[in-house]
Design a protein around this motif. Structure first.
Motif, short mmCIF file in Angstrom:
data_model
loop_
_atom_site.label_atom_id
_atom_site.label_comp_id
_atom_site.label_asym_id
_atom_site.label_seq_id
_atom_site.Cartn_x
_atom_site.Cartn_y
_atom_site.Cartn_z
N LYS A 155 -2.95 6.18 -1.33
CA LYS A 155 -4.29 5.88 -1.83
C LYS A 155 -4.31 4.76 -2.85
N VAL A 203 -6.81 1.85 -3.25
CA VAL A 203 -6.87 0.98 -2.08
C VAL A 203 -8.31 0.77 -1.63
N ASP A 204 -9.07 1.84 -1.56
CA ASP A 204 -10.46 1.74 -1.09
C ASP A 204 -11.37 1.11 -2.13
N ASP A 205 -11.08 1.33 -3.40
CA ASP A 205 -11.93 0.81 -4.48
C ASP A 205 -11.03 0.44 -5.65
N GLN A 239 0.84 -1.20 0.00
CA GLN A 239 0.00 0.00 0.00
C GLN A 239 0.87 1.25 0.00
#
Length: 350
Positions: free
Chosen positions: A53, A140-142, A50
């Motif tokens: 973002k 990372v979130d989507d 990671q």
């Protein structure tokens, strides 16, 4: 590239002194051989880290880009496949032949390829624009969120694409599902070794080691003037137009009074050819392109066989599956954008 290895050795033939000032040579070892499976944690590197973002790819894309030009037989098979795909591709108003060529070539090199959908104000697709796979990252979130990351002088410049506007074609990996990994990874060591052998050979010739020798003279019949003249002749023989012939007249000279002792290793030539041939075979095996389509001259009298039949086999086992993967774009956009005509060799007029 993320690589890790173990090496335990001191400098070759290291010279040490004892308490009495006497000099002696010290031996060294390279350690015991280790199997690849003994270090299972090495495969842990093939995970996505990671980075703010977005996710970082499991393998350096910059390293893959540089390695794509490391060896002739690594770059050429991918270009052969790309040329065949481009020749069979039927252009579409949304995707030109040039953009398709970039899209397919990046898929072969990186195992990832991206197309950005450019829409009009009414939501109608206007064009499919290739996005450089080397700089693309997934959110990372989507995972449907994509970023274009450009690092210049330590400054990270990012561009966030509209969500759902990027089509991502990836070569599946067994360790993670975020990015694709090209299938030729096992052949990279051969490509790097091939490159190292070529660079070593270039330096070997450039510094003149291939023409190095020691002129050993013990004949007492020669005067100092003759020795100086021979030394000057050897100096003048270097540079442009070298490899000149020298004549040495030694009246009343003894046998072996003048000896020519080569410095360069004669066996290096054979070792260089062996390395080039073995690494070439490894790369061709990884890319599965017949050698007769690569312009390779066969060493045996029988040759490689019919090139036309080899091209037909390549089309069936390599090109057709690649075309099927590339046509996944049609399902994503809901329109038959990527179409191919049959692969046929041009027939002669006769």
């Amino acid at each position: 590239m993320k690589r890790r290895g173990k090496f335990s050795a001191v400098a070759p033939q290291e010279t040490v002194q004892d308490s009495k000032g006497r000099t002696s040579a010290e031996a060294f070892t390279f350690g015991d051989p280790e199997a690849v499976l003994d270090k299972r944690e090495f495969m842990d590197y093939l995970e996505c880290g990671q980075m703010g973002k977005w996710w970082e790819p499991p393998i350096s894309l910059d390293g893959l880009a540089k390695s794509s030009r490391a060896a002739v037989h690594h770059a050429s098979p991918m270009r052969v496949k790309c040329n065949i795909l481009s020749a069979c591709f039927i252009p579409h108003p949304l995707l030109s032949r040039t953009d398709f060529t970039r899209f397919s070539h990046e898929y072969l090199i990186f195992g990832n390829a991206y197309l950005e959908r450019r829409d009009s104000r009414t939501g109608r697709a206007l064009k499919l624009e290739p996005a450089l796979a080397k700089y693309m990252r997934r959110g990372v979130d989507d995972l449907d969120q994509y970023y274009f990351i450009n690092r210049t002088l330590g400054i990270v410049n990012e561009h966030e694409f509209k969500k759902g506007s990027v089509f991502h074609l990836l070569e599946p990996d067994i360790n993670q599902e975020i990015y694709g990994v090209p299938e030729y990874i096992p052949a990279l060591h051969s490509a790097w070794l091939n490159e190292s052998a070529t660079l070593f050979r270039r330096r070997y010739y450039k510094n003149g080691s291939h023409a190095g020798f020691i002129l050993y003279m013990t004949d007492a019949a020669q005067s100092q003037d003759d020795v100086n003249a021979l030394r000057q002749a050897l100096k003048d023989s270097k540079g442009p137009g070298n490899f000149r012939n020298l004549f040495m007249y030694a009246p009343n000279g003894k046998k072996d009074g003048i000896q020519l002792i080569p410095v360069a290793e004669v066996a290096a030539k054979d070792e260089f050819l062996n390395i080039k041939n073995v690494t070439r075979d490894d790369m061709l095996a990884a890319h599965r392109v017949p050698p007769q389509l690569m312009g390779i001259i066969p060493n045996n009298t029988g040759g490689f066989g019919d090139a036309e039949k080899a091209a037909a086999v390549l089309s069936a086992i390599e090109i057709a599956p690649l075309q099927a993967r590339l046509m996944e774009l049609n399902d994503w956009i809901g329109e038959e954008v990527i179409r191919f005509k049959p692969f046929e060799l041009a027939k002669s007029a006769a």
